[in-house]
Design a protein around this motif. Sequence first.
Motif, short mmCIF file in Angstrom:
data_model
loop_
_atom_site.label_atom_id
_atom_site.label_comp_id
_atom_site.label_asym_id
_atom_site.label_seq_id
_atom_site.Cartn_x
_atom_site.Cartn_y
_atom_site.Cartn_z
N ASP A 2 0.82 -1.21 0.00
CA ASP A 2 0.00 0.00 0.00
C ASP A 2 0.86 1.26 0.00
O ASP A 2 2.05 1.24 0.23
CB ASP A 2 -1.04 -0.03 1.12
N LYS A 3 0.19 2.36 -0.30
CA LYS A 3 0.85 3.65 -0.45
C LYS A 3 1.51 4.13 0.84
O LYS A 3 2.58 4.72 0.82
CB LYS A 3 -0.20 4.66 -0.92
N ILE A 4 0.86 3.86 1.98
CA ILE A 4 1.40 4.32 3.26
C ILE A 4 2.70 3.59 3.60
O ILE A 4 3.68 4.22 4.00
CB ILE A 4 0.36 4.16 4.39
N ALA A 9 8.59 3.68 3.97
CA ALA A 9 9.87 3.15 3.48
C ALA A 9 10.71 4.27 2.86
O ALA A 9 11.92 4.38 3.12
CB ALA A 9 9.63 2.03 2.48
N ARG A 10 10.09 5.13 2.07
CA ARG A 10 10.80 6.23 1.43
C ARG A 10 11.36 7.21 2.47
O ARG A 10 12.52 7.60 2.42
CB ARG A 10 9.86 6.97 0.47
N ILE A 11 10.52 7.60 3.42
CA ILE A 11 10.94 8.54 4.46
C ILE A 11 12.09 7.93 5.29
O ILE A 11 13.07 8.61 5.60
CB ILE A 11 9.75 8.91 5.38
N THR A 12 11.95 6.65 5.61
CA THR A 12 12.99 5.96 6.39
C THR A 12 14.31 5.92 5.63
O THR A 12 15.37 6.20 6.20
CB THR A 12 12.54 4.54 6.75
N TYR A 13 14.24 5.57 4.36
CA TYR A 13 15.46 5.52 3.53
C TYR A 13 16.17 6.87 3.58
O TYR A 13 17.37 6.95 3.82
CB TYR A 13 15.11 5.14 2.08
N ASN A 14 15.42 7.94 3.36
CA ASN A 14 16.01 9.28 3.35
C ASN A 14 16.58 9.66 4.70
O ASN A 14 17.64 10.29 4.78
CB ASN A 14 14.98 10.31 2.87
N ASP A 55 17.67 7.43 16.15
CA ASP A 55 17.04 8.69 16.58
C ASP A 55 16.49 9.46 15.39
O ASP A 55 15.37 9.98 15.44
CB ASP A 55 18.04 9.56 17.34
N ASN A 56 17.27 9.54 14.30
CA ASN A 56 16.82 10.32 13.15
C ASN A 56 15.60 9.68 12.48
O ASN A 56 14.66 10.39 12.13
CB ASN A 56 17.96 10.49 12.14
N VAL A 57 15.61 8.36 12.34
CA VAL A 57 14.46 7.67 11.75
C VAL A 57 13.20 7.97 12.58
O VAL A 57 12.15 8.34 12.05
CB VAL A 57 14.70 6.15 11.63
N GLN A 58 13.32 7.83 13.90
CA GLN A 58 12.16 8.07 14.76
C GLN A 58 11.68 9.51 14.68
O GLN A 58 10.48 9.77 14.59
CB GLN A 58 12.51 7.73 16.22
N GLN A 59 12.61 10.48 14.71
CA GLN A 59 12.23 11.89 14.66
C GLN A 59 11.56 12.26 13.34
O GLN A 59 10.53 12.92 13.33
CB GLN A 59 13.46 12.78 14.89
N VAL A 60 12.16 11.82 12.24
CA VAL A 60 11.62 12.18 10.92
C VAL A 60 10.26 11.53 10.70
O VAL A 60 9.32 12.17 10.23
CB VAL A 60 12.63 11.82 9.80
N LEU A 61 10.13 10.25 11.06
CA LEU A 61 8.83 9.59 10.89
C LEU A 61 7.77 10.20 11.81
O LEU A 61 6.62 10.35 11.41
CB LEU A 61 8.95 8.08 11.11
N HIS A 64 6.10 13.12 10.42
CA HIS A 64 5.11 12.75 9.40
C HIS A 64 3.91 12.01 10.02
O HIS A 64 3.05 11.52 9.31
CB HIS A 64 5.75 11.89 8.31
N GLY A 65 3.93 11.90 11.35
CA GLY A 65 2.79 11.29 12.04
C GLY A 65 2.87 9.79 12.23
O GLY A 65 1.88 9.15 12.56
#
Length: 119
Positions: A2-4, A9-14, A55-61, A64-65
């Motif tokens: 699904d899109k979510i 996955a995209r946000i995490t990669y970045n 930390d960065n993965v958690q903060q960035v995600l 985005h909620g």
Amino acid sequence: MDKISKEIARITYNALDEKKAEDIKVIEIGDITIIADYFIIANGTNSSQVQALVDNVQQVLAKHGYEPKRIEGVRSASWILLDYGDVVVHIFSKEDRLFYDLERIWRDGKVVEREQLEV
């Protein structure tokens, strides 16, 4: 998939790339298991970098909620798992990544390139 889950996955990669994670792999596993749609595997060069990646993965995600359902391994800083439901993020030390070799275990999954994550 699904899109979510693709967006997560995209946000995490970045977020991993932003903190210079090594060898980021996104494996699409939704067709071979009900565990998740994607496994994302990366490693840091030392325990401080591993923690910075987490930390960065958690903060960035979170911005985005998206909040993790579960986090495992934080104390050890050699293999940390962030469970976002349909996306499971594995952040390793270099040595543990080689030892556990998740890419080999999940080789029936499809490796997804960064460009394919763009919505």
